[in-house]
Design an enzyme around this catalytic site. Structure first.
Site, PDB file in Angstrom:
ATOM      1  CB  CYS A  50      -0.972  -0.004   1.165  1.00  0.00           C
ATOM      2  SG  CYS A  50      -0.191  -0.326   2.730  1.00  0.00           S
ATOM      3  CG  ASN A  51       2.925   2.769   2.894  1.00  0.00           C
ATOM      4  OD1 ASN A  51       2.007   3.556   2.716  1.00  0.00           O
ATOM      5  ND2 ASN A  51       3.189   2.242   4.065  1.00  0.00           N
ATOM      6  CD  GLU A 116       6.355  -1.725   7.840  1.00  0.00           C
ATOM      7  OE1 GLU A 116       5.780  -2.765   8.157  1.00  0.00           O
ATOM      8  OE2 GLU A 116       6.587  -1.390   6.671  1.00  0.00           O
ATOM      9  CD  GLN A 122       4.008  -5.429   2.951  1.00  0.00           C
ATOM     10  OE1 GLN A 122       4.880  -4.567   3.088  1.00  0.00           O
ATOM     11  NE2 GLN A 122       2.726  -5.176   3.149  1.00  0.00           N
TER      12      GLN A 122
END
Lengths: 426, 296
Positions: A50-51, A116, A122
């Site tokens: 998403c980033n 994080e 990912q």
């Protein structure tokens, strides 16, 4: 060898752009098929979260490198978007900068929330999917495996990932788990149905919370939240009974005046007994009067300021580790590039050795034909010549290795090719 | 083995404790390994010391002297500490456990180093008595530590200081359970141990070791047992007592018990506290011991 990454991330591109360029899990197989069709000579890995959206490419031949524009056009075609809408948001890194970028991404130094843990998973998943689609090769294998090792090293050698930095995770992970050992036998009461309540509920359910009561002035919202989390709706009029039954209370209404004052809470405690109760007052202004904290020794009340103070302290502690983590990234990038450059010299060294071996074999063959009486000392003579060859080759090869440590030794490799007449075709 | 002295493992545990204190400044994997290394080295030296003493006296460490009995207690606590620290690396158990271990080892310096004259070391009852007491006392010390940890954790949570870097403790719920169970286990063990001990010292026998019900050790032990019995019954009666109340009660009862038991041993070992049995000189003790060890 040539390596590059074309990417957009939260640093430069808005969420609207990122969401348009992102690849869903269903789209990725088609994206790999199309990338392979357009850039058949390249190794390819696609990282889409998403980033960030990042396309890593690597190839032996510099002529075959997909250009920044070619990759942008691929994205425009794939997502059916006009190129000008996002072209300026797409950045490019090549060579050691691309390596450094991936190492920083994998170790969460480039993440929105420093330290994080999801990003490393990912990156691993993206590499694994690329392997499944057979778009990886020797350089991307080496690069991604090293990136995962760098992330591991940074995690173990620095405190970059220590301490929680979100309100809900601090509330449940630091305070809740310091009070209760388990949550599967606890009653959780959620008052209000805000975003913060939902996030806290997620953490509580991850810790095993099963019995959830939801109380909200608007019953429809309470019903929706209860349905989403497998809980029960508690009518707002029966809040006191629910307060007495609950072990964990999460309140997010922000009512004015306080939703629960000291007198009301004392009545609740008379009904509940002296059992331990953990109250998270996430409302602004507060839902619970601050004096409730001192009603008895088994009441643990925390407001958003208490939690934010811990988050801020943890964020500060993580920031202190950034320099240490960046210096590890720098070391690893240098090491990786030296290995890549050294690997690039491999074919030249191999050809040089083969060529000299041929000369030695020809000349020794001729010698033993002319002087057959030397045959009995053949092994000794061959060993002597081998040693001479090794000693003569040592200085140029050592110079090549030294040059590779500093960067790609293109000049020296070219000189060796010309001096010893080494041909690319060999 | 004979070259291992008490100071060897005392110093190792002290270094481990100092390293445990440095963990409060921040988690460091290296210091944790060094700390466990010193703790482990101390434990090995401790074991060798007990074995050497046992070989020299010809008796198991639990029976060879009050000095050795107390060292076995400290040994059990270190075993527990090493096991839990290896299992839960973040929990600062050593901060609470190691000072008590060091205090127990320091106390043994003042305790008698020869066997109790009124006990027949070859008797299975004597062995059972010493074993039950040492396990019961280990439960007492662990309960005391759980109580201290509970109060510390409670204070931190009440003042909104959640887990800090390198300074973590189990949850209040777990500490309260541990506290309760330590009383539930320690009390029956100590009751049986004290009971057998009383039987052993008051049964009709001759010689310099015979003591009666008015012996201060027997009287003090009975008072302590009574105190523990009150706590035990209170816990049985209240199914959901407040964790903080239990913590305070166990700390008071167990600290008193520990100080009294160690104190009695120190006083009797140093000759400051005389009973008929304890006035037996070292020579008389050795005579008794040699008589007990003879085949007849």
């Amino acid at each position: 060898m040539n390596l590059q990454v074309v990417y957009c991330s939260h640093h430069a591109a808005d969420l609207s752009v990122r969401s348009k360029l992102g690849f869903t899990a269903d789209e990725l197989p088609r994206a790999y098929d199309e990338l392979r069709a357009h850039f058949p000579a390249s190794e390819l890995v696609l990282l889409s979260t998403c980033n960030r959206v990042e396309v890593y490419t690597a190839q032996e031949d510099p002529e075959q490198i997909p250009t920044h524009r070619a990759l942008a056009e691929f994205m425009a075609r794939f997502h059916d978007l006009p190129l000008h809408e996002f072209f300026d948001d797409l950045l490019e890194r090549t060579g050691s900068d691309a390596v450094r970028h991936l190492f920083q991404v994998a170790s969460s130094l480039d993440s929105m929330v420093l330290g994080e843990p999801q990003i490393v998973a990912q990156v691993k998943a993206a590499y694994s999917l690329a392997q499944d689609h057979a778009t990886t090769g020797p350089l991307t294998h080496a690069l991604f495996q090293r990136a995962l090792n760098v992330a591991k090293r940074i995690r173990s050698e620095t405190a970059l990932a220590e301490g929680r930095v979100s309100i809900a995770s601090v509330a449940v992970g630091d305070f809740g788990k310091s009070i209760f050992d388990r949550f599967d036998d606890k009653v959780v009461l959620v008052i209000g149905a805000g975003e913060m309540a939902v996030e806290t509920l997620r953490y509580l359910q991850n810790e095993g919370a099963r019995e959830i009561l939801v109380a909200n002035r608007t019953e429809a919202r309470a019903e929706a939240l209860a349905a989403e989390w497998g809980g029960r709706v508690c009518p707002f009029e029966q809040l006191d009974q629910a307060l007495a039954a609950a072990d964990v209370i999460v309140s997010t209404t922000g009512a004015q005046p306080h939703l629960v004052d000291v007198a009301r809470f004392r009545r609740v405690r008379q009904a509940s007994g002296s059992k331990t109760v953990f109250i998270l007052d996430l409302g602004a202004p507060r839902d619970f009067a601050p004096e409730i904290r001192d009603v008895d020794e088994n009441v643990f009340l925390y407001c958003i300021d208490d939690l934010e103070a811990i988050c801020a302290r943890n964020r500060k502690a993580r920031n202190r580790e950034v320099d240490k983590a960046l210096s590890i990234v720098e070391q690893e990038t240098e090491r990786f590039m030296a290995e890549v450059h050294h690997r690039a010299t491999g074919p030249i060294i191999k050809r040089l050795r083969e060529q000299w071996r041929e000369v030695v074999d020809q000349e020794t063959g001729r010698l033993f034909t002319r002087l057959p009486h030397l045959e009995r000392d053949r092994a000794e003579i061959e060993r002597c010549i081998d040693q001479m060859v090794n000693k003569l080759l040592h200085p140029p090869l050592e110079a090549l290795r030294d040059e590779a440590r500093a960067g790609a030794p293109h000049g020296l490799m070219e000189a060796l090719k010309r001096l010893f007449r080494l041909h690319d075709s060999e | 083995m004979a070259k291992v002295h008490l100071i060897c493992f005392f110093a190792s545990y002290l270094v481990a404790f100092v390293l445990e204190l440095t963990r409060m400044l921040g988690q460091n994997r290296f210091s944790r390994f060094v700390m466990l290394g010193f703790g482990g080295a101390g434990f090995v030296a401790h074991t060798l010391y007990l074995l050497a003493r046992s070989r020299a006296s010809g008796l198991p460490p639990l029976l060879s002297s009050p000095h050795d009995w107390m060292l076995v207690l400290a040994w059990l606590l270190v075993l527990f500490y090493l096991f839990l620290t290896a299992l839960h690396r973040e929990i600062a158990l050593g901060l609470f456990m190691l000072p008590l271990v060091l205090a127990l080892i320091a106390a043994t310096r003042f305790m008698a180093v020869s066997p109790e004259p009124h006990f027949n070391a070859r008797n299975a009852w004597t062995m059972l008595h010493a074993s039950l007491l040492v396990f019961g006392m280990a439960g007492v010390v662990l309960g005391l530590i759980a109580g201290l940890m509970y109060l510390t954790q409670h204070h931190r949570l009440k003042s909104s200081h959640a887990a800090q870097f390198g300074w973590k403790m189990p949850s209040l719920e777990r500490l309260a359970q541990f506290n309760r169970w330590s009383v539930m286990i320690a009390f029956p063990l100590l009751t049986l141990g004290f009971g057998i001990g009383v039987y052993l010292v008051v049964r009709p026998q001759q010689g310099p070791g015979h003591i009666g019900f008015n012996d201060p050790v027997v009287v003090a032990s009975s008072v302590l047992w009574g105190l523990l019995a009150v706590l035990f019954l209170w816990l049985l009666k209240h199914h959901h007592p407040s964790g903080r109340q239990v913590a305070w009660l166990t700390i008071c009862a167990f600290a008193f018990l520990l100080i009294a038991v160690v104190g009695l041993q120190v006083l009797s070992g140093s000759g400051l506290f005389h009973t008929e049995a304890h006035t037996a000189t070292g020579e008389a003790k050795h005579r008794l011991l040699s008589r007990q060890e003879s085949p007849a």
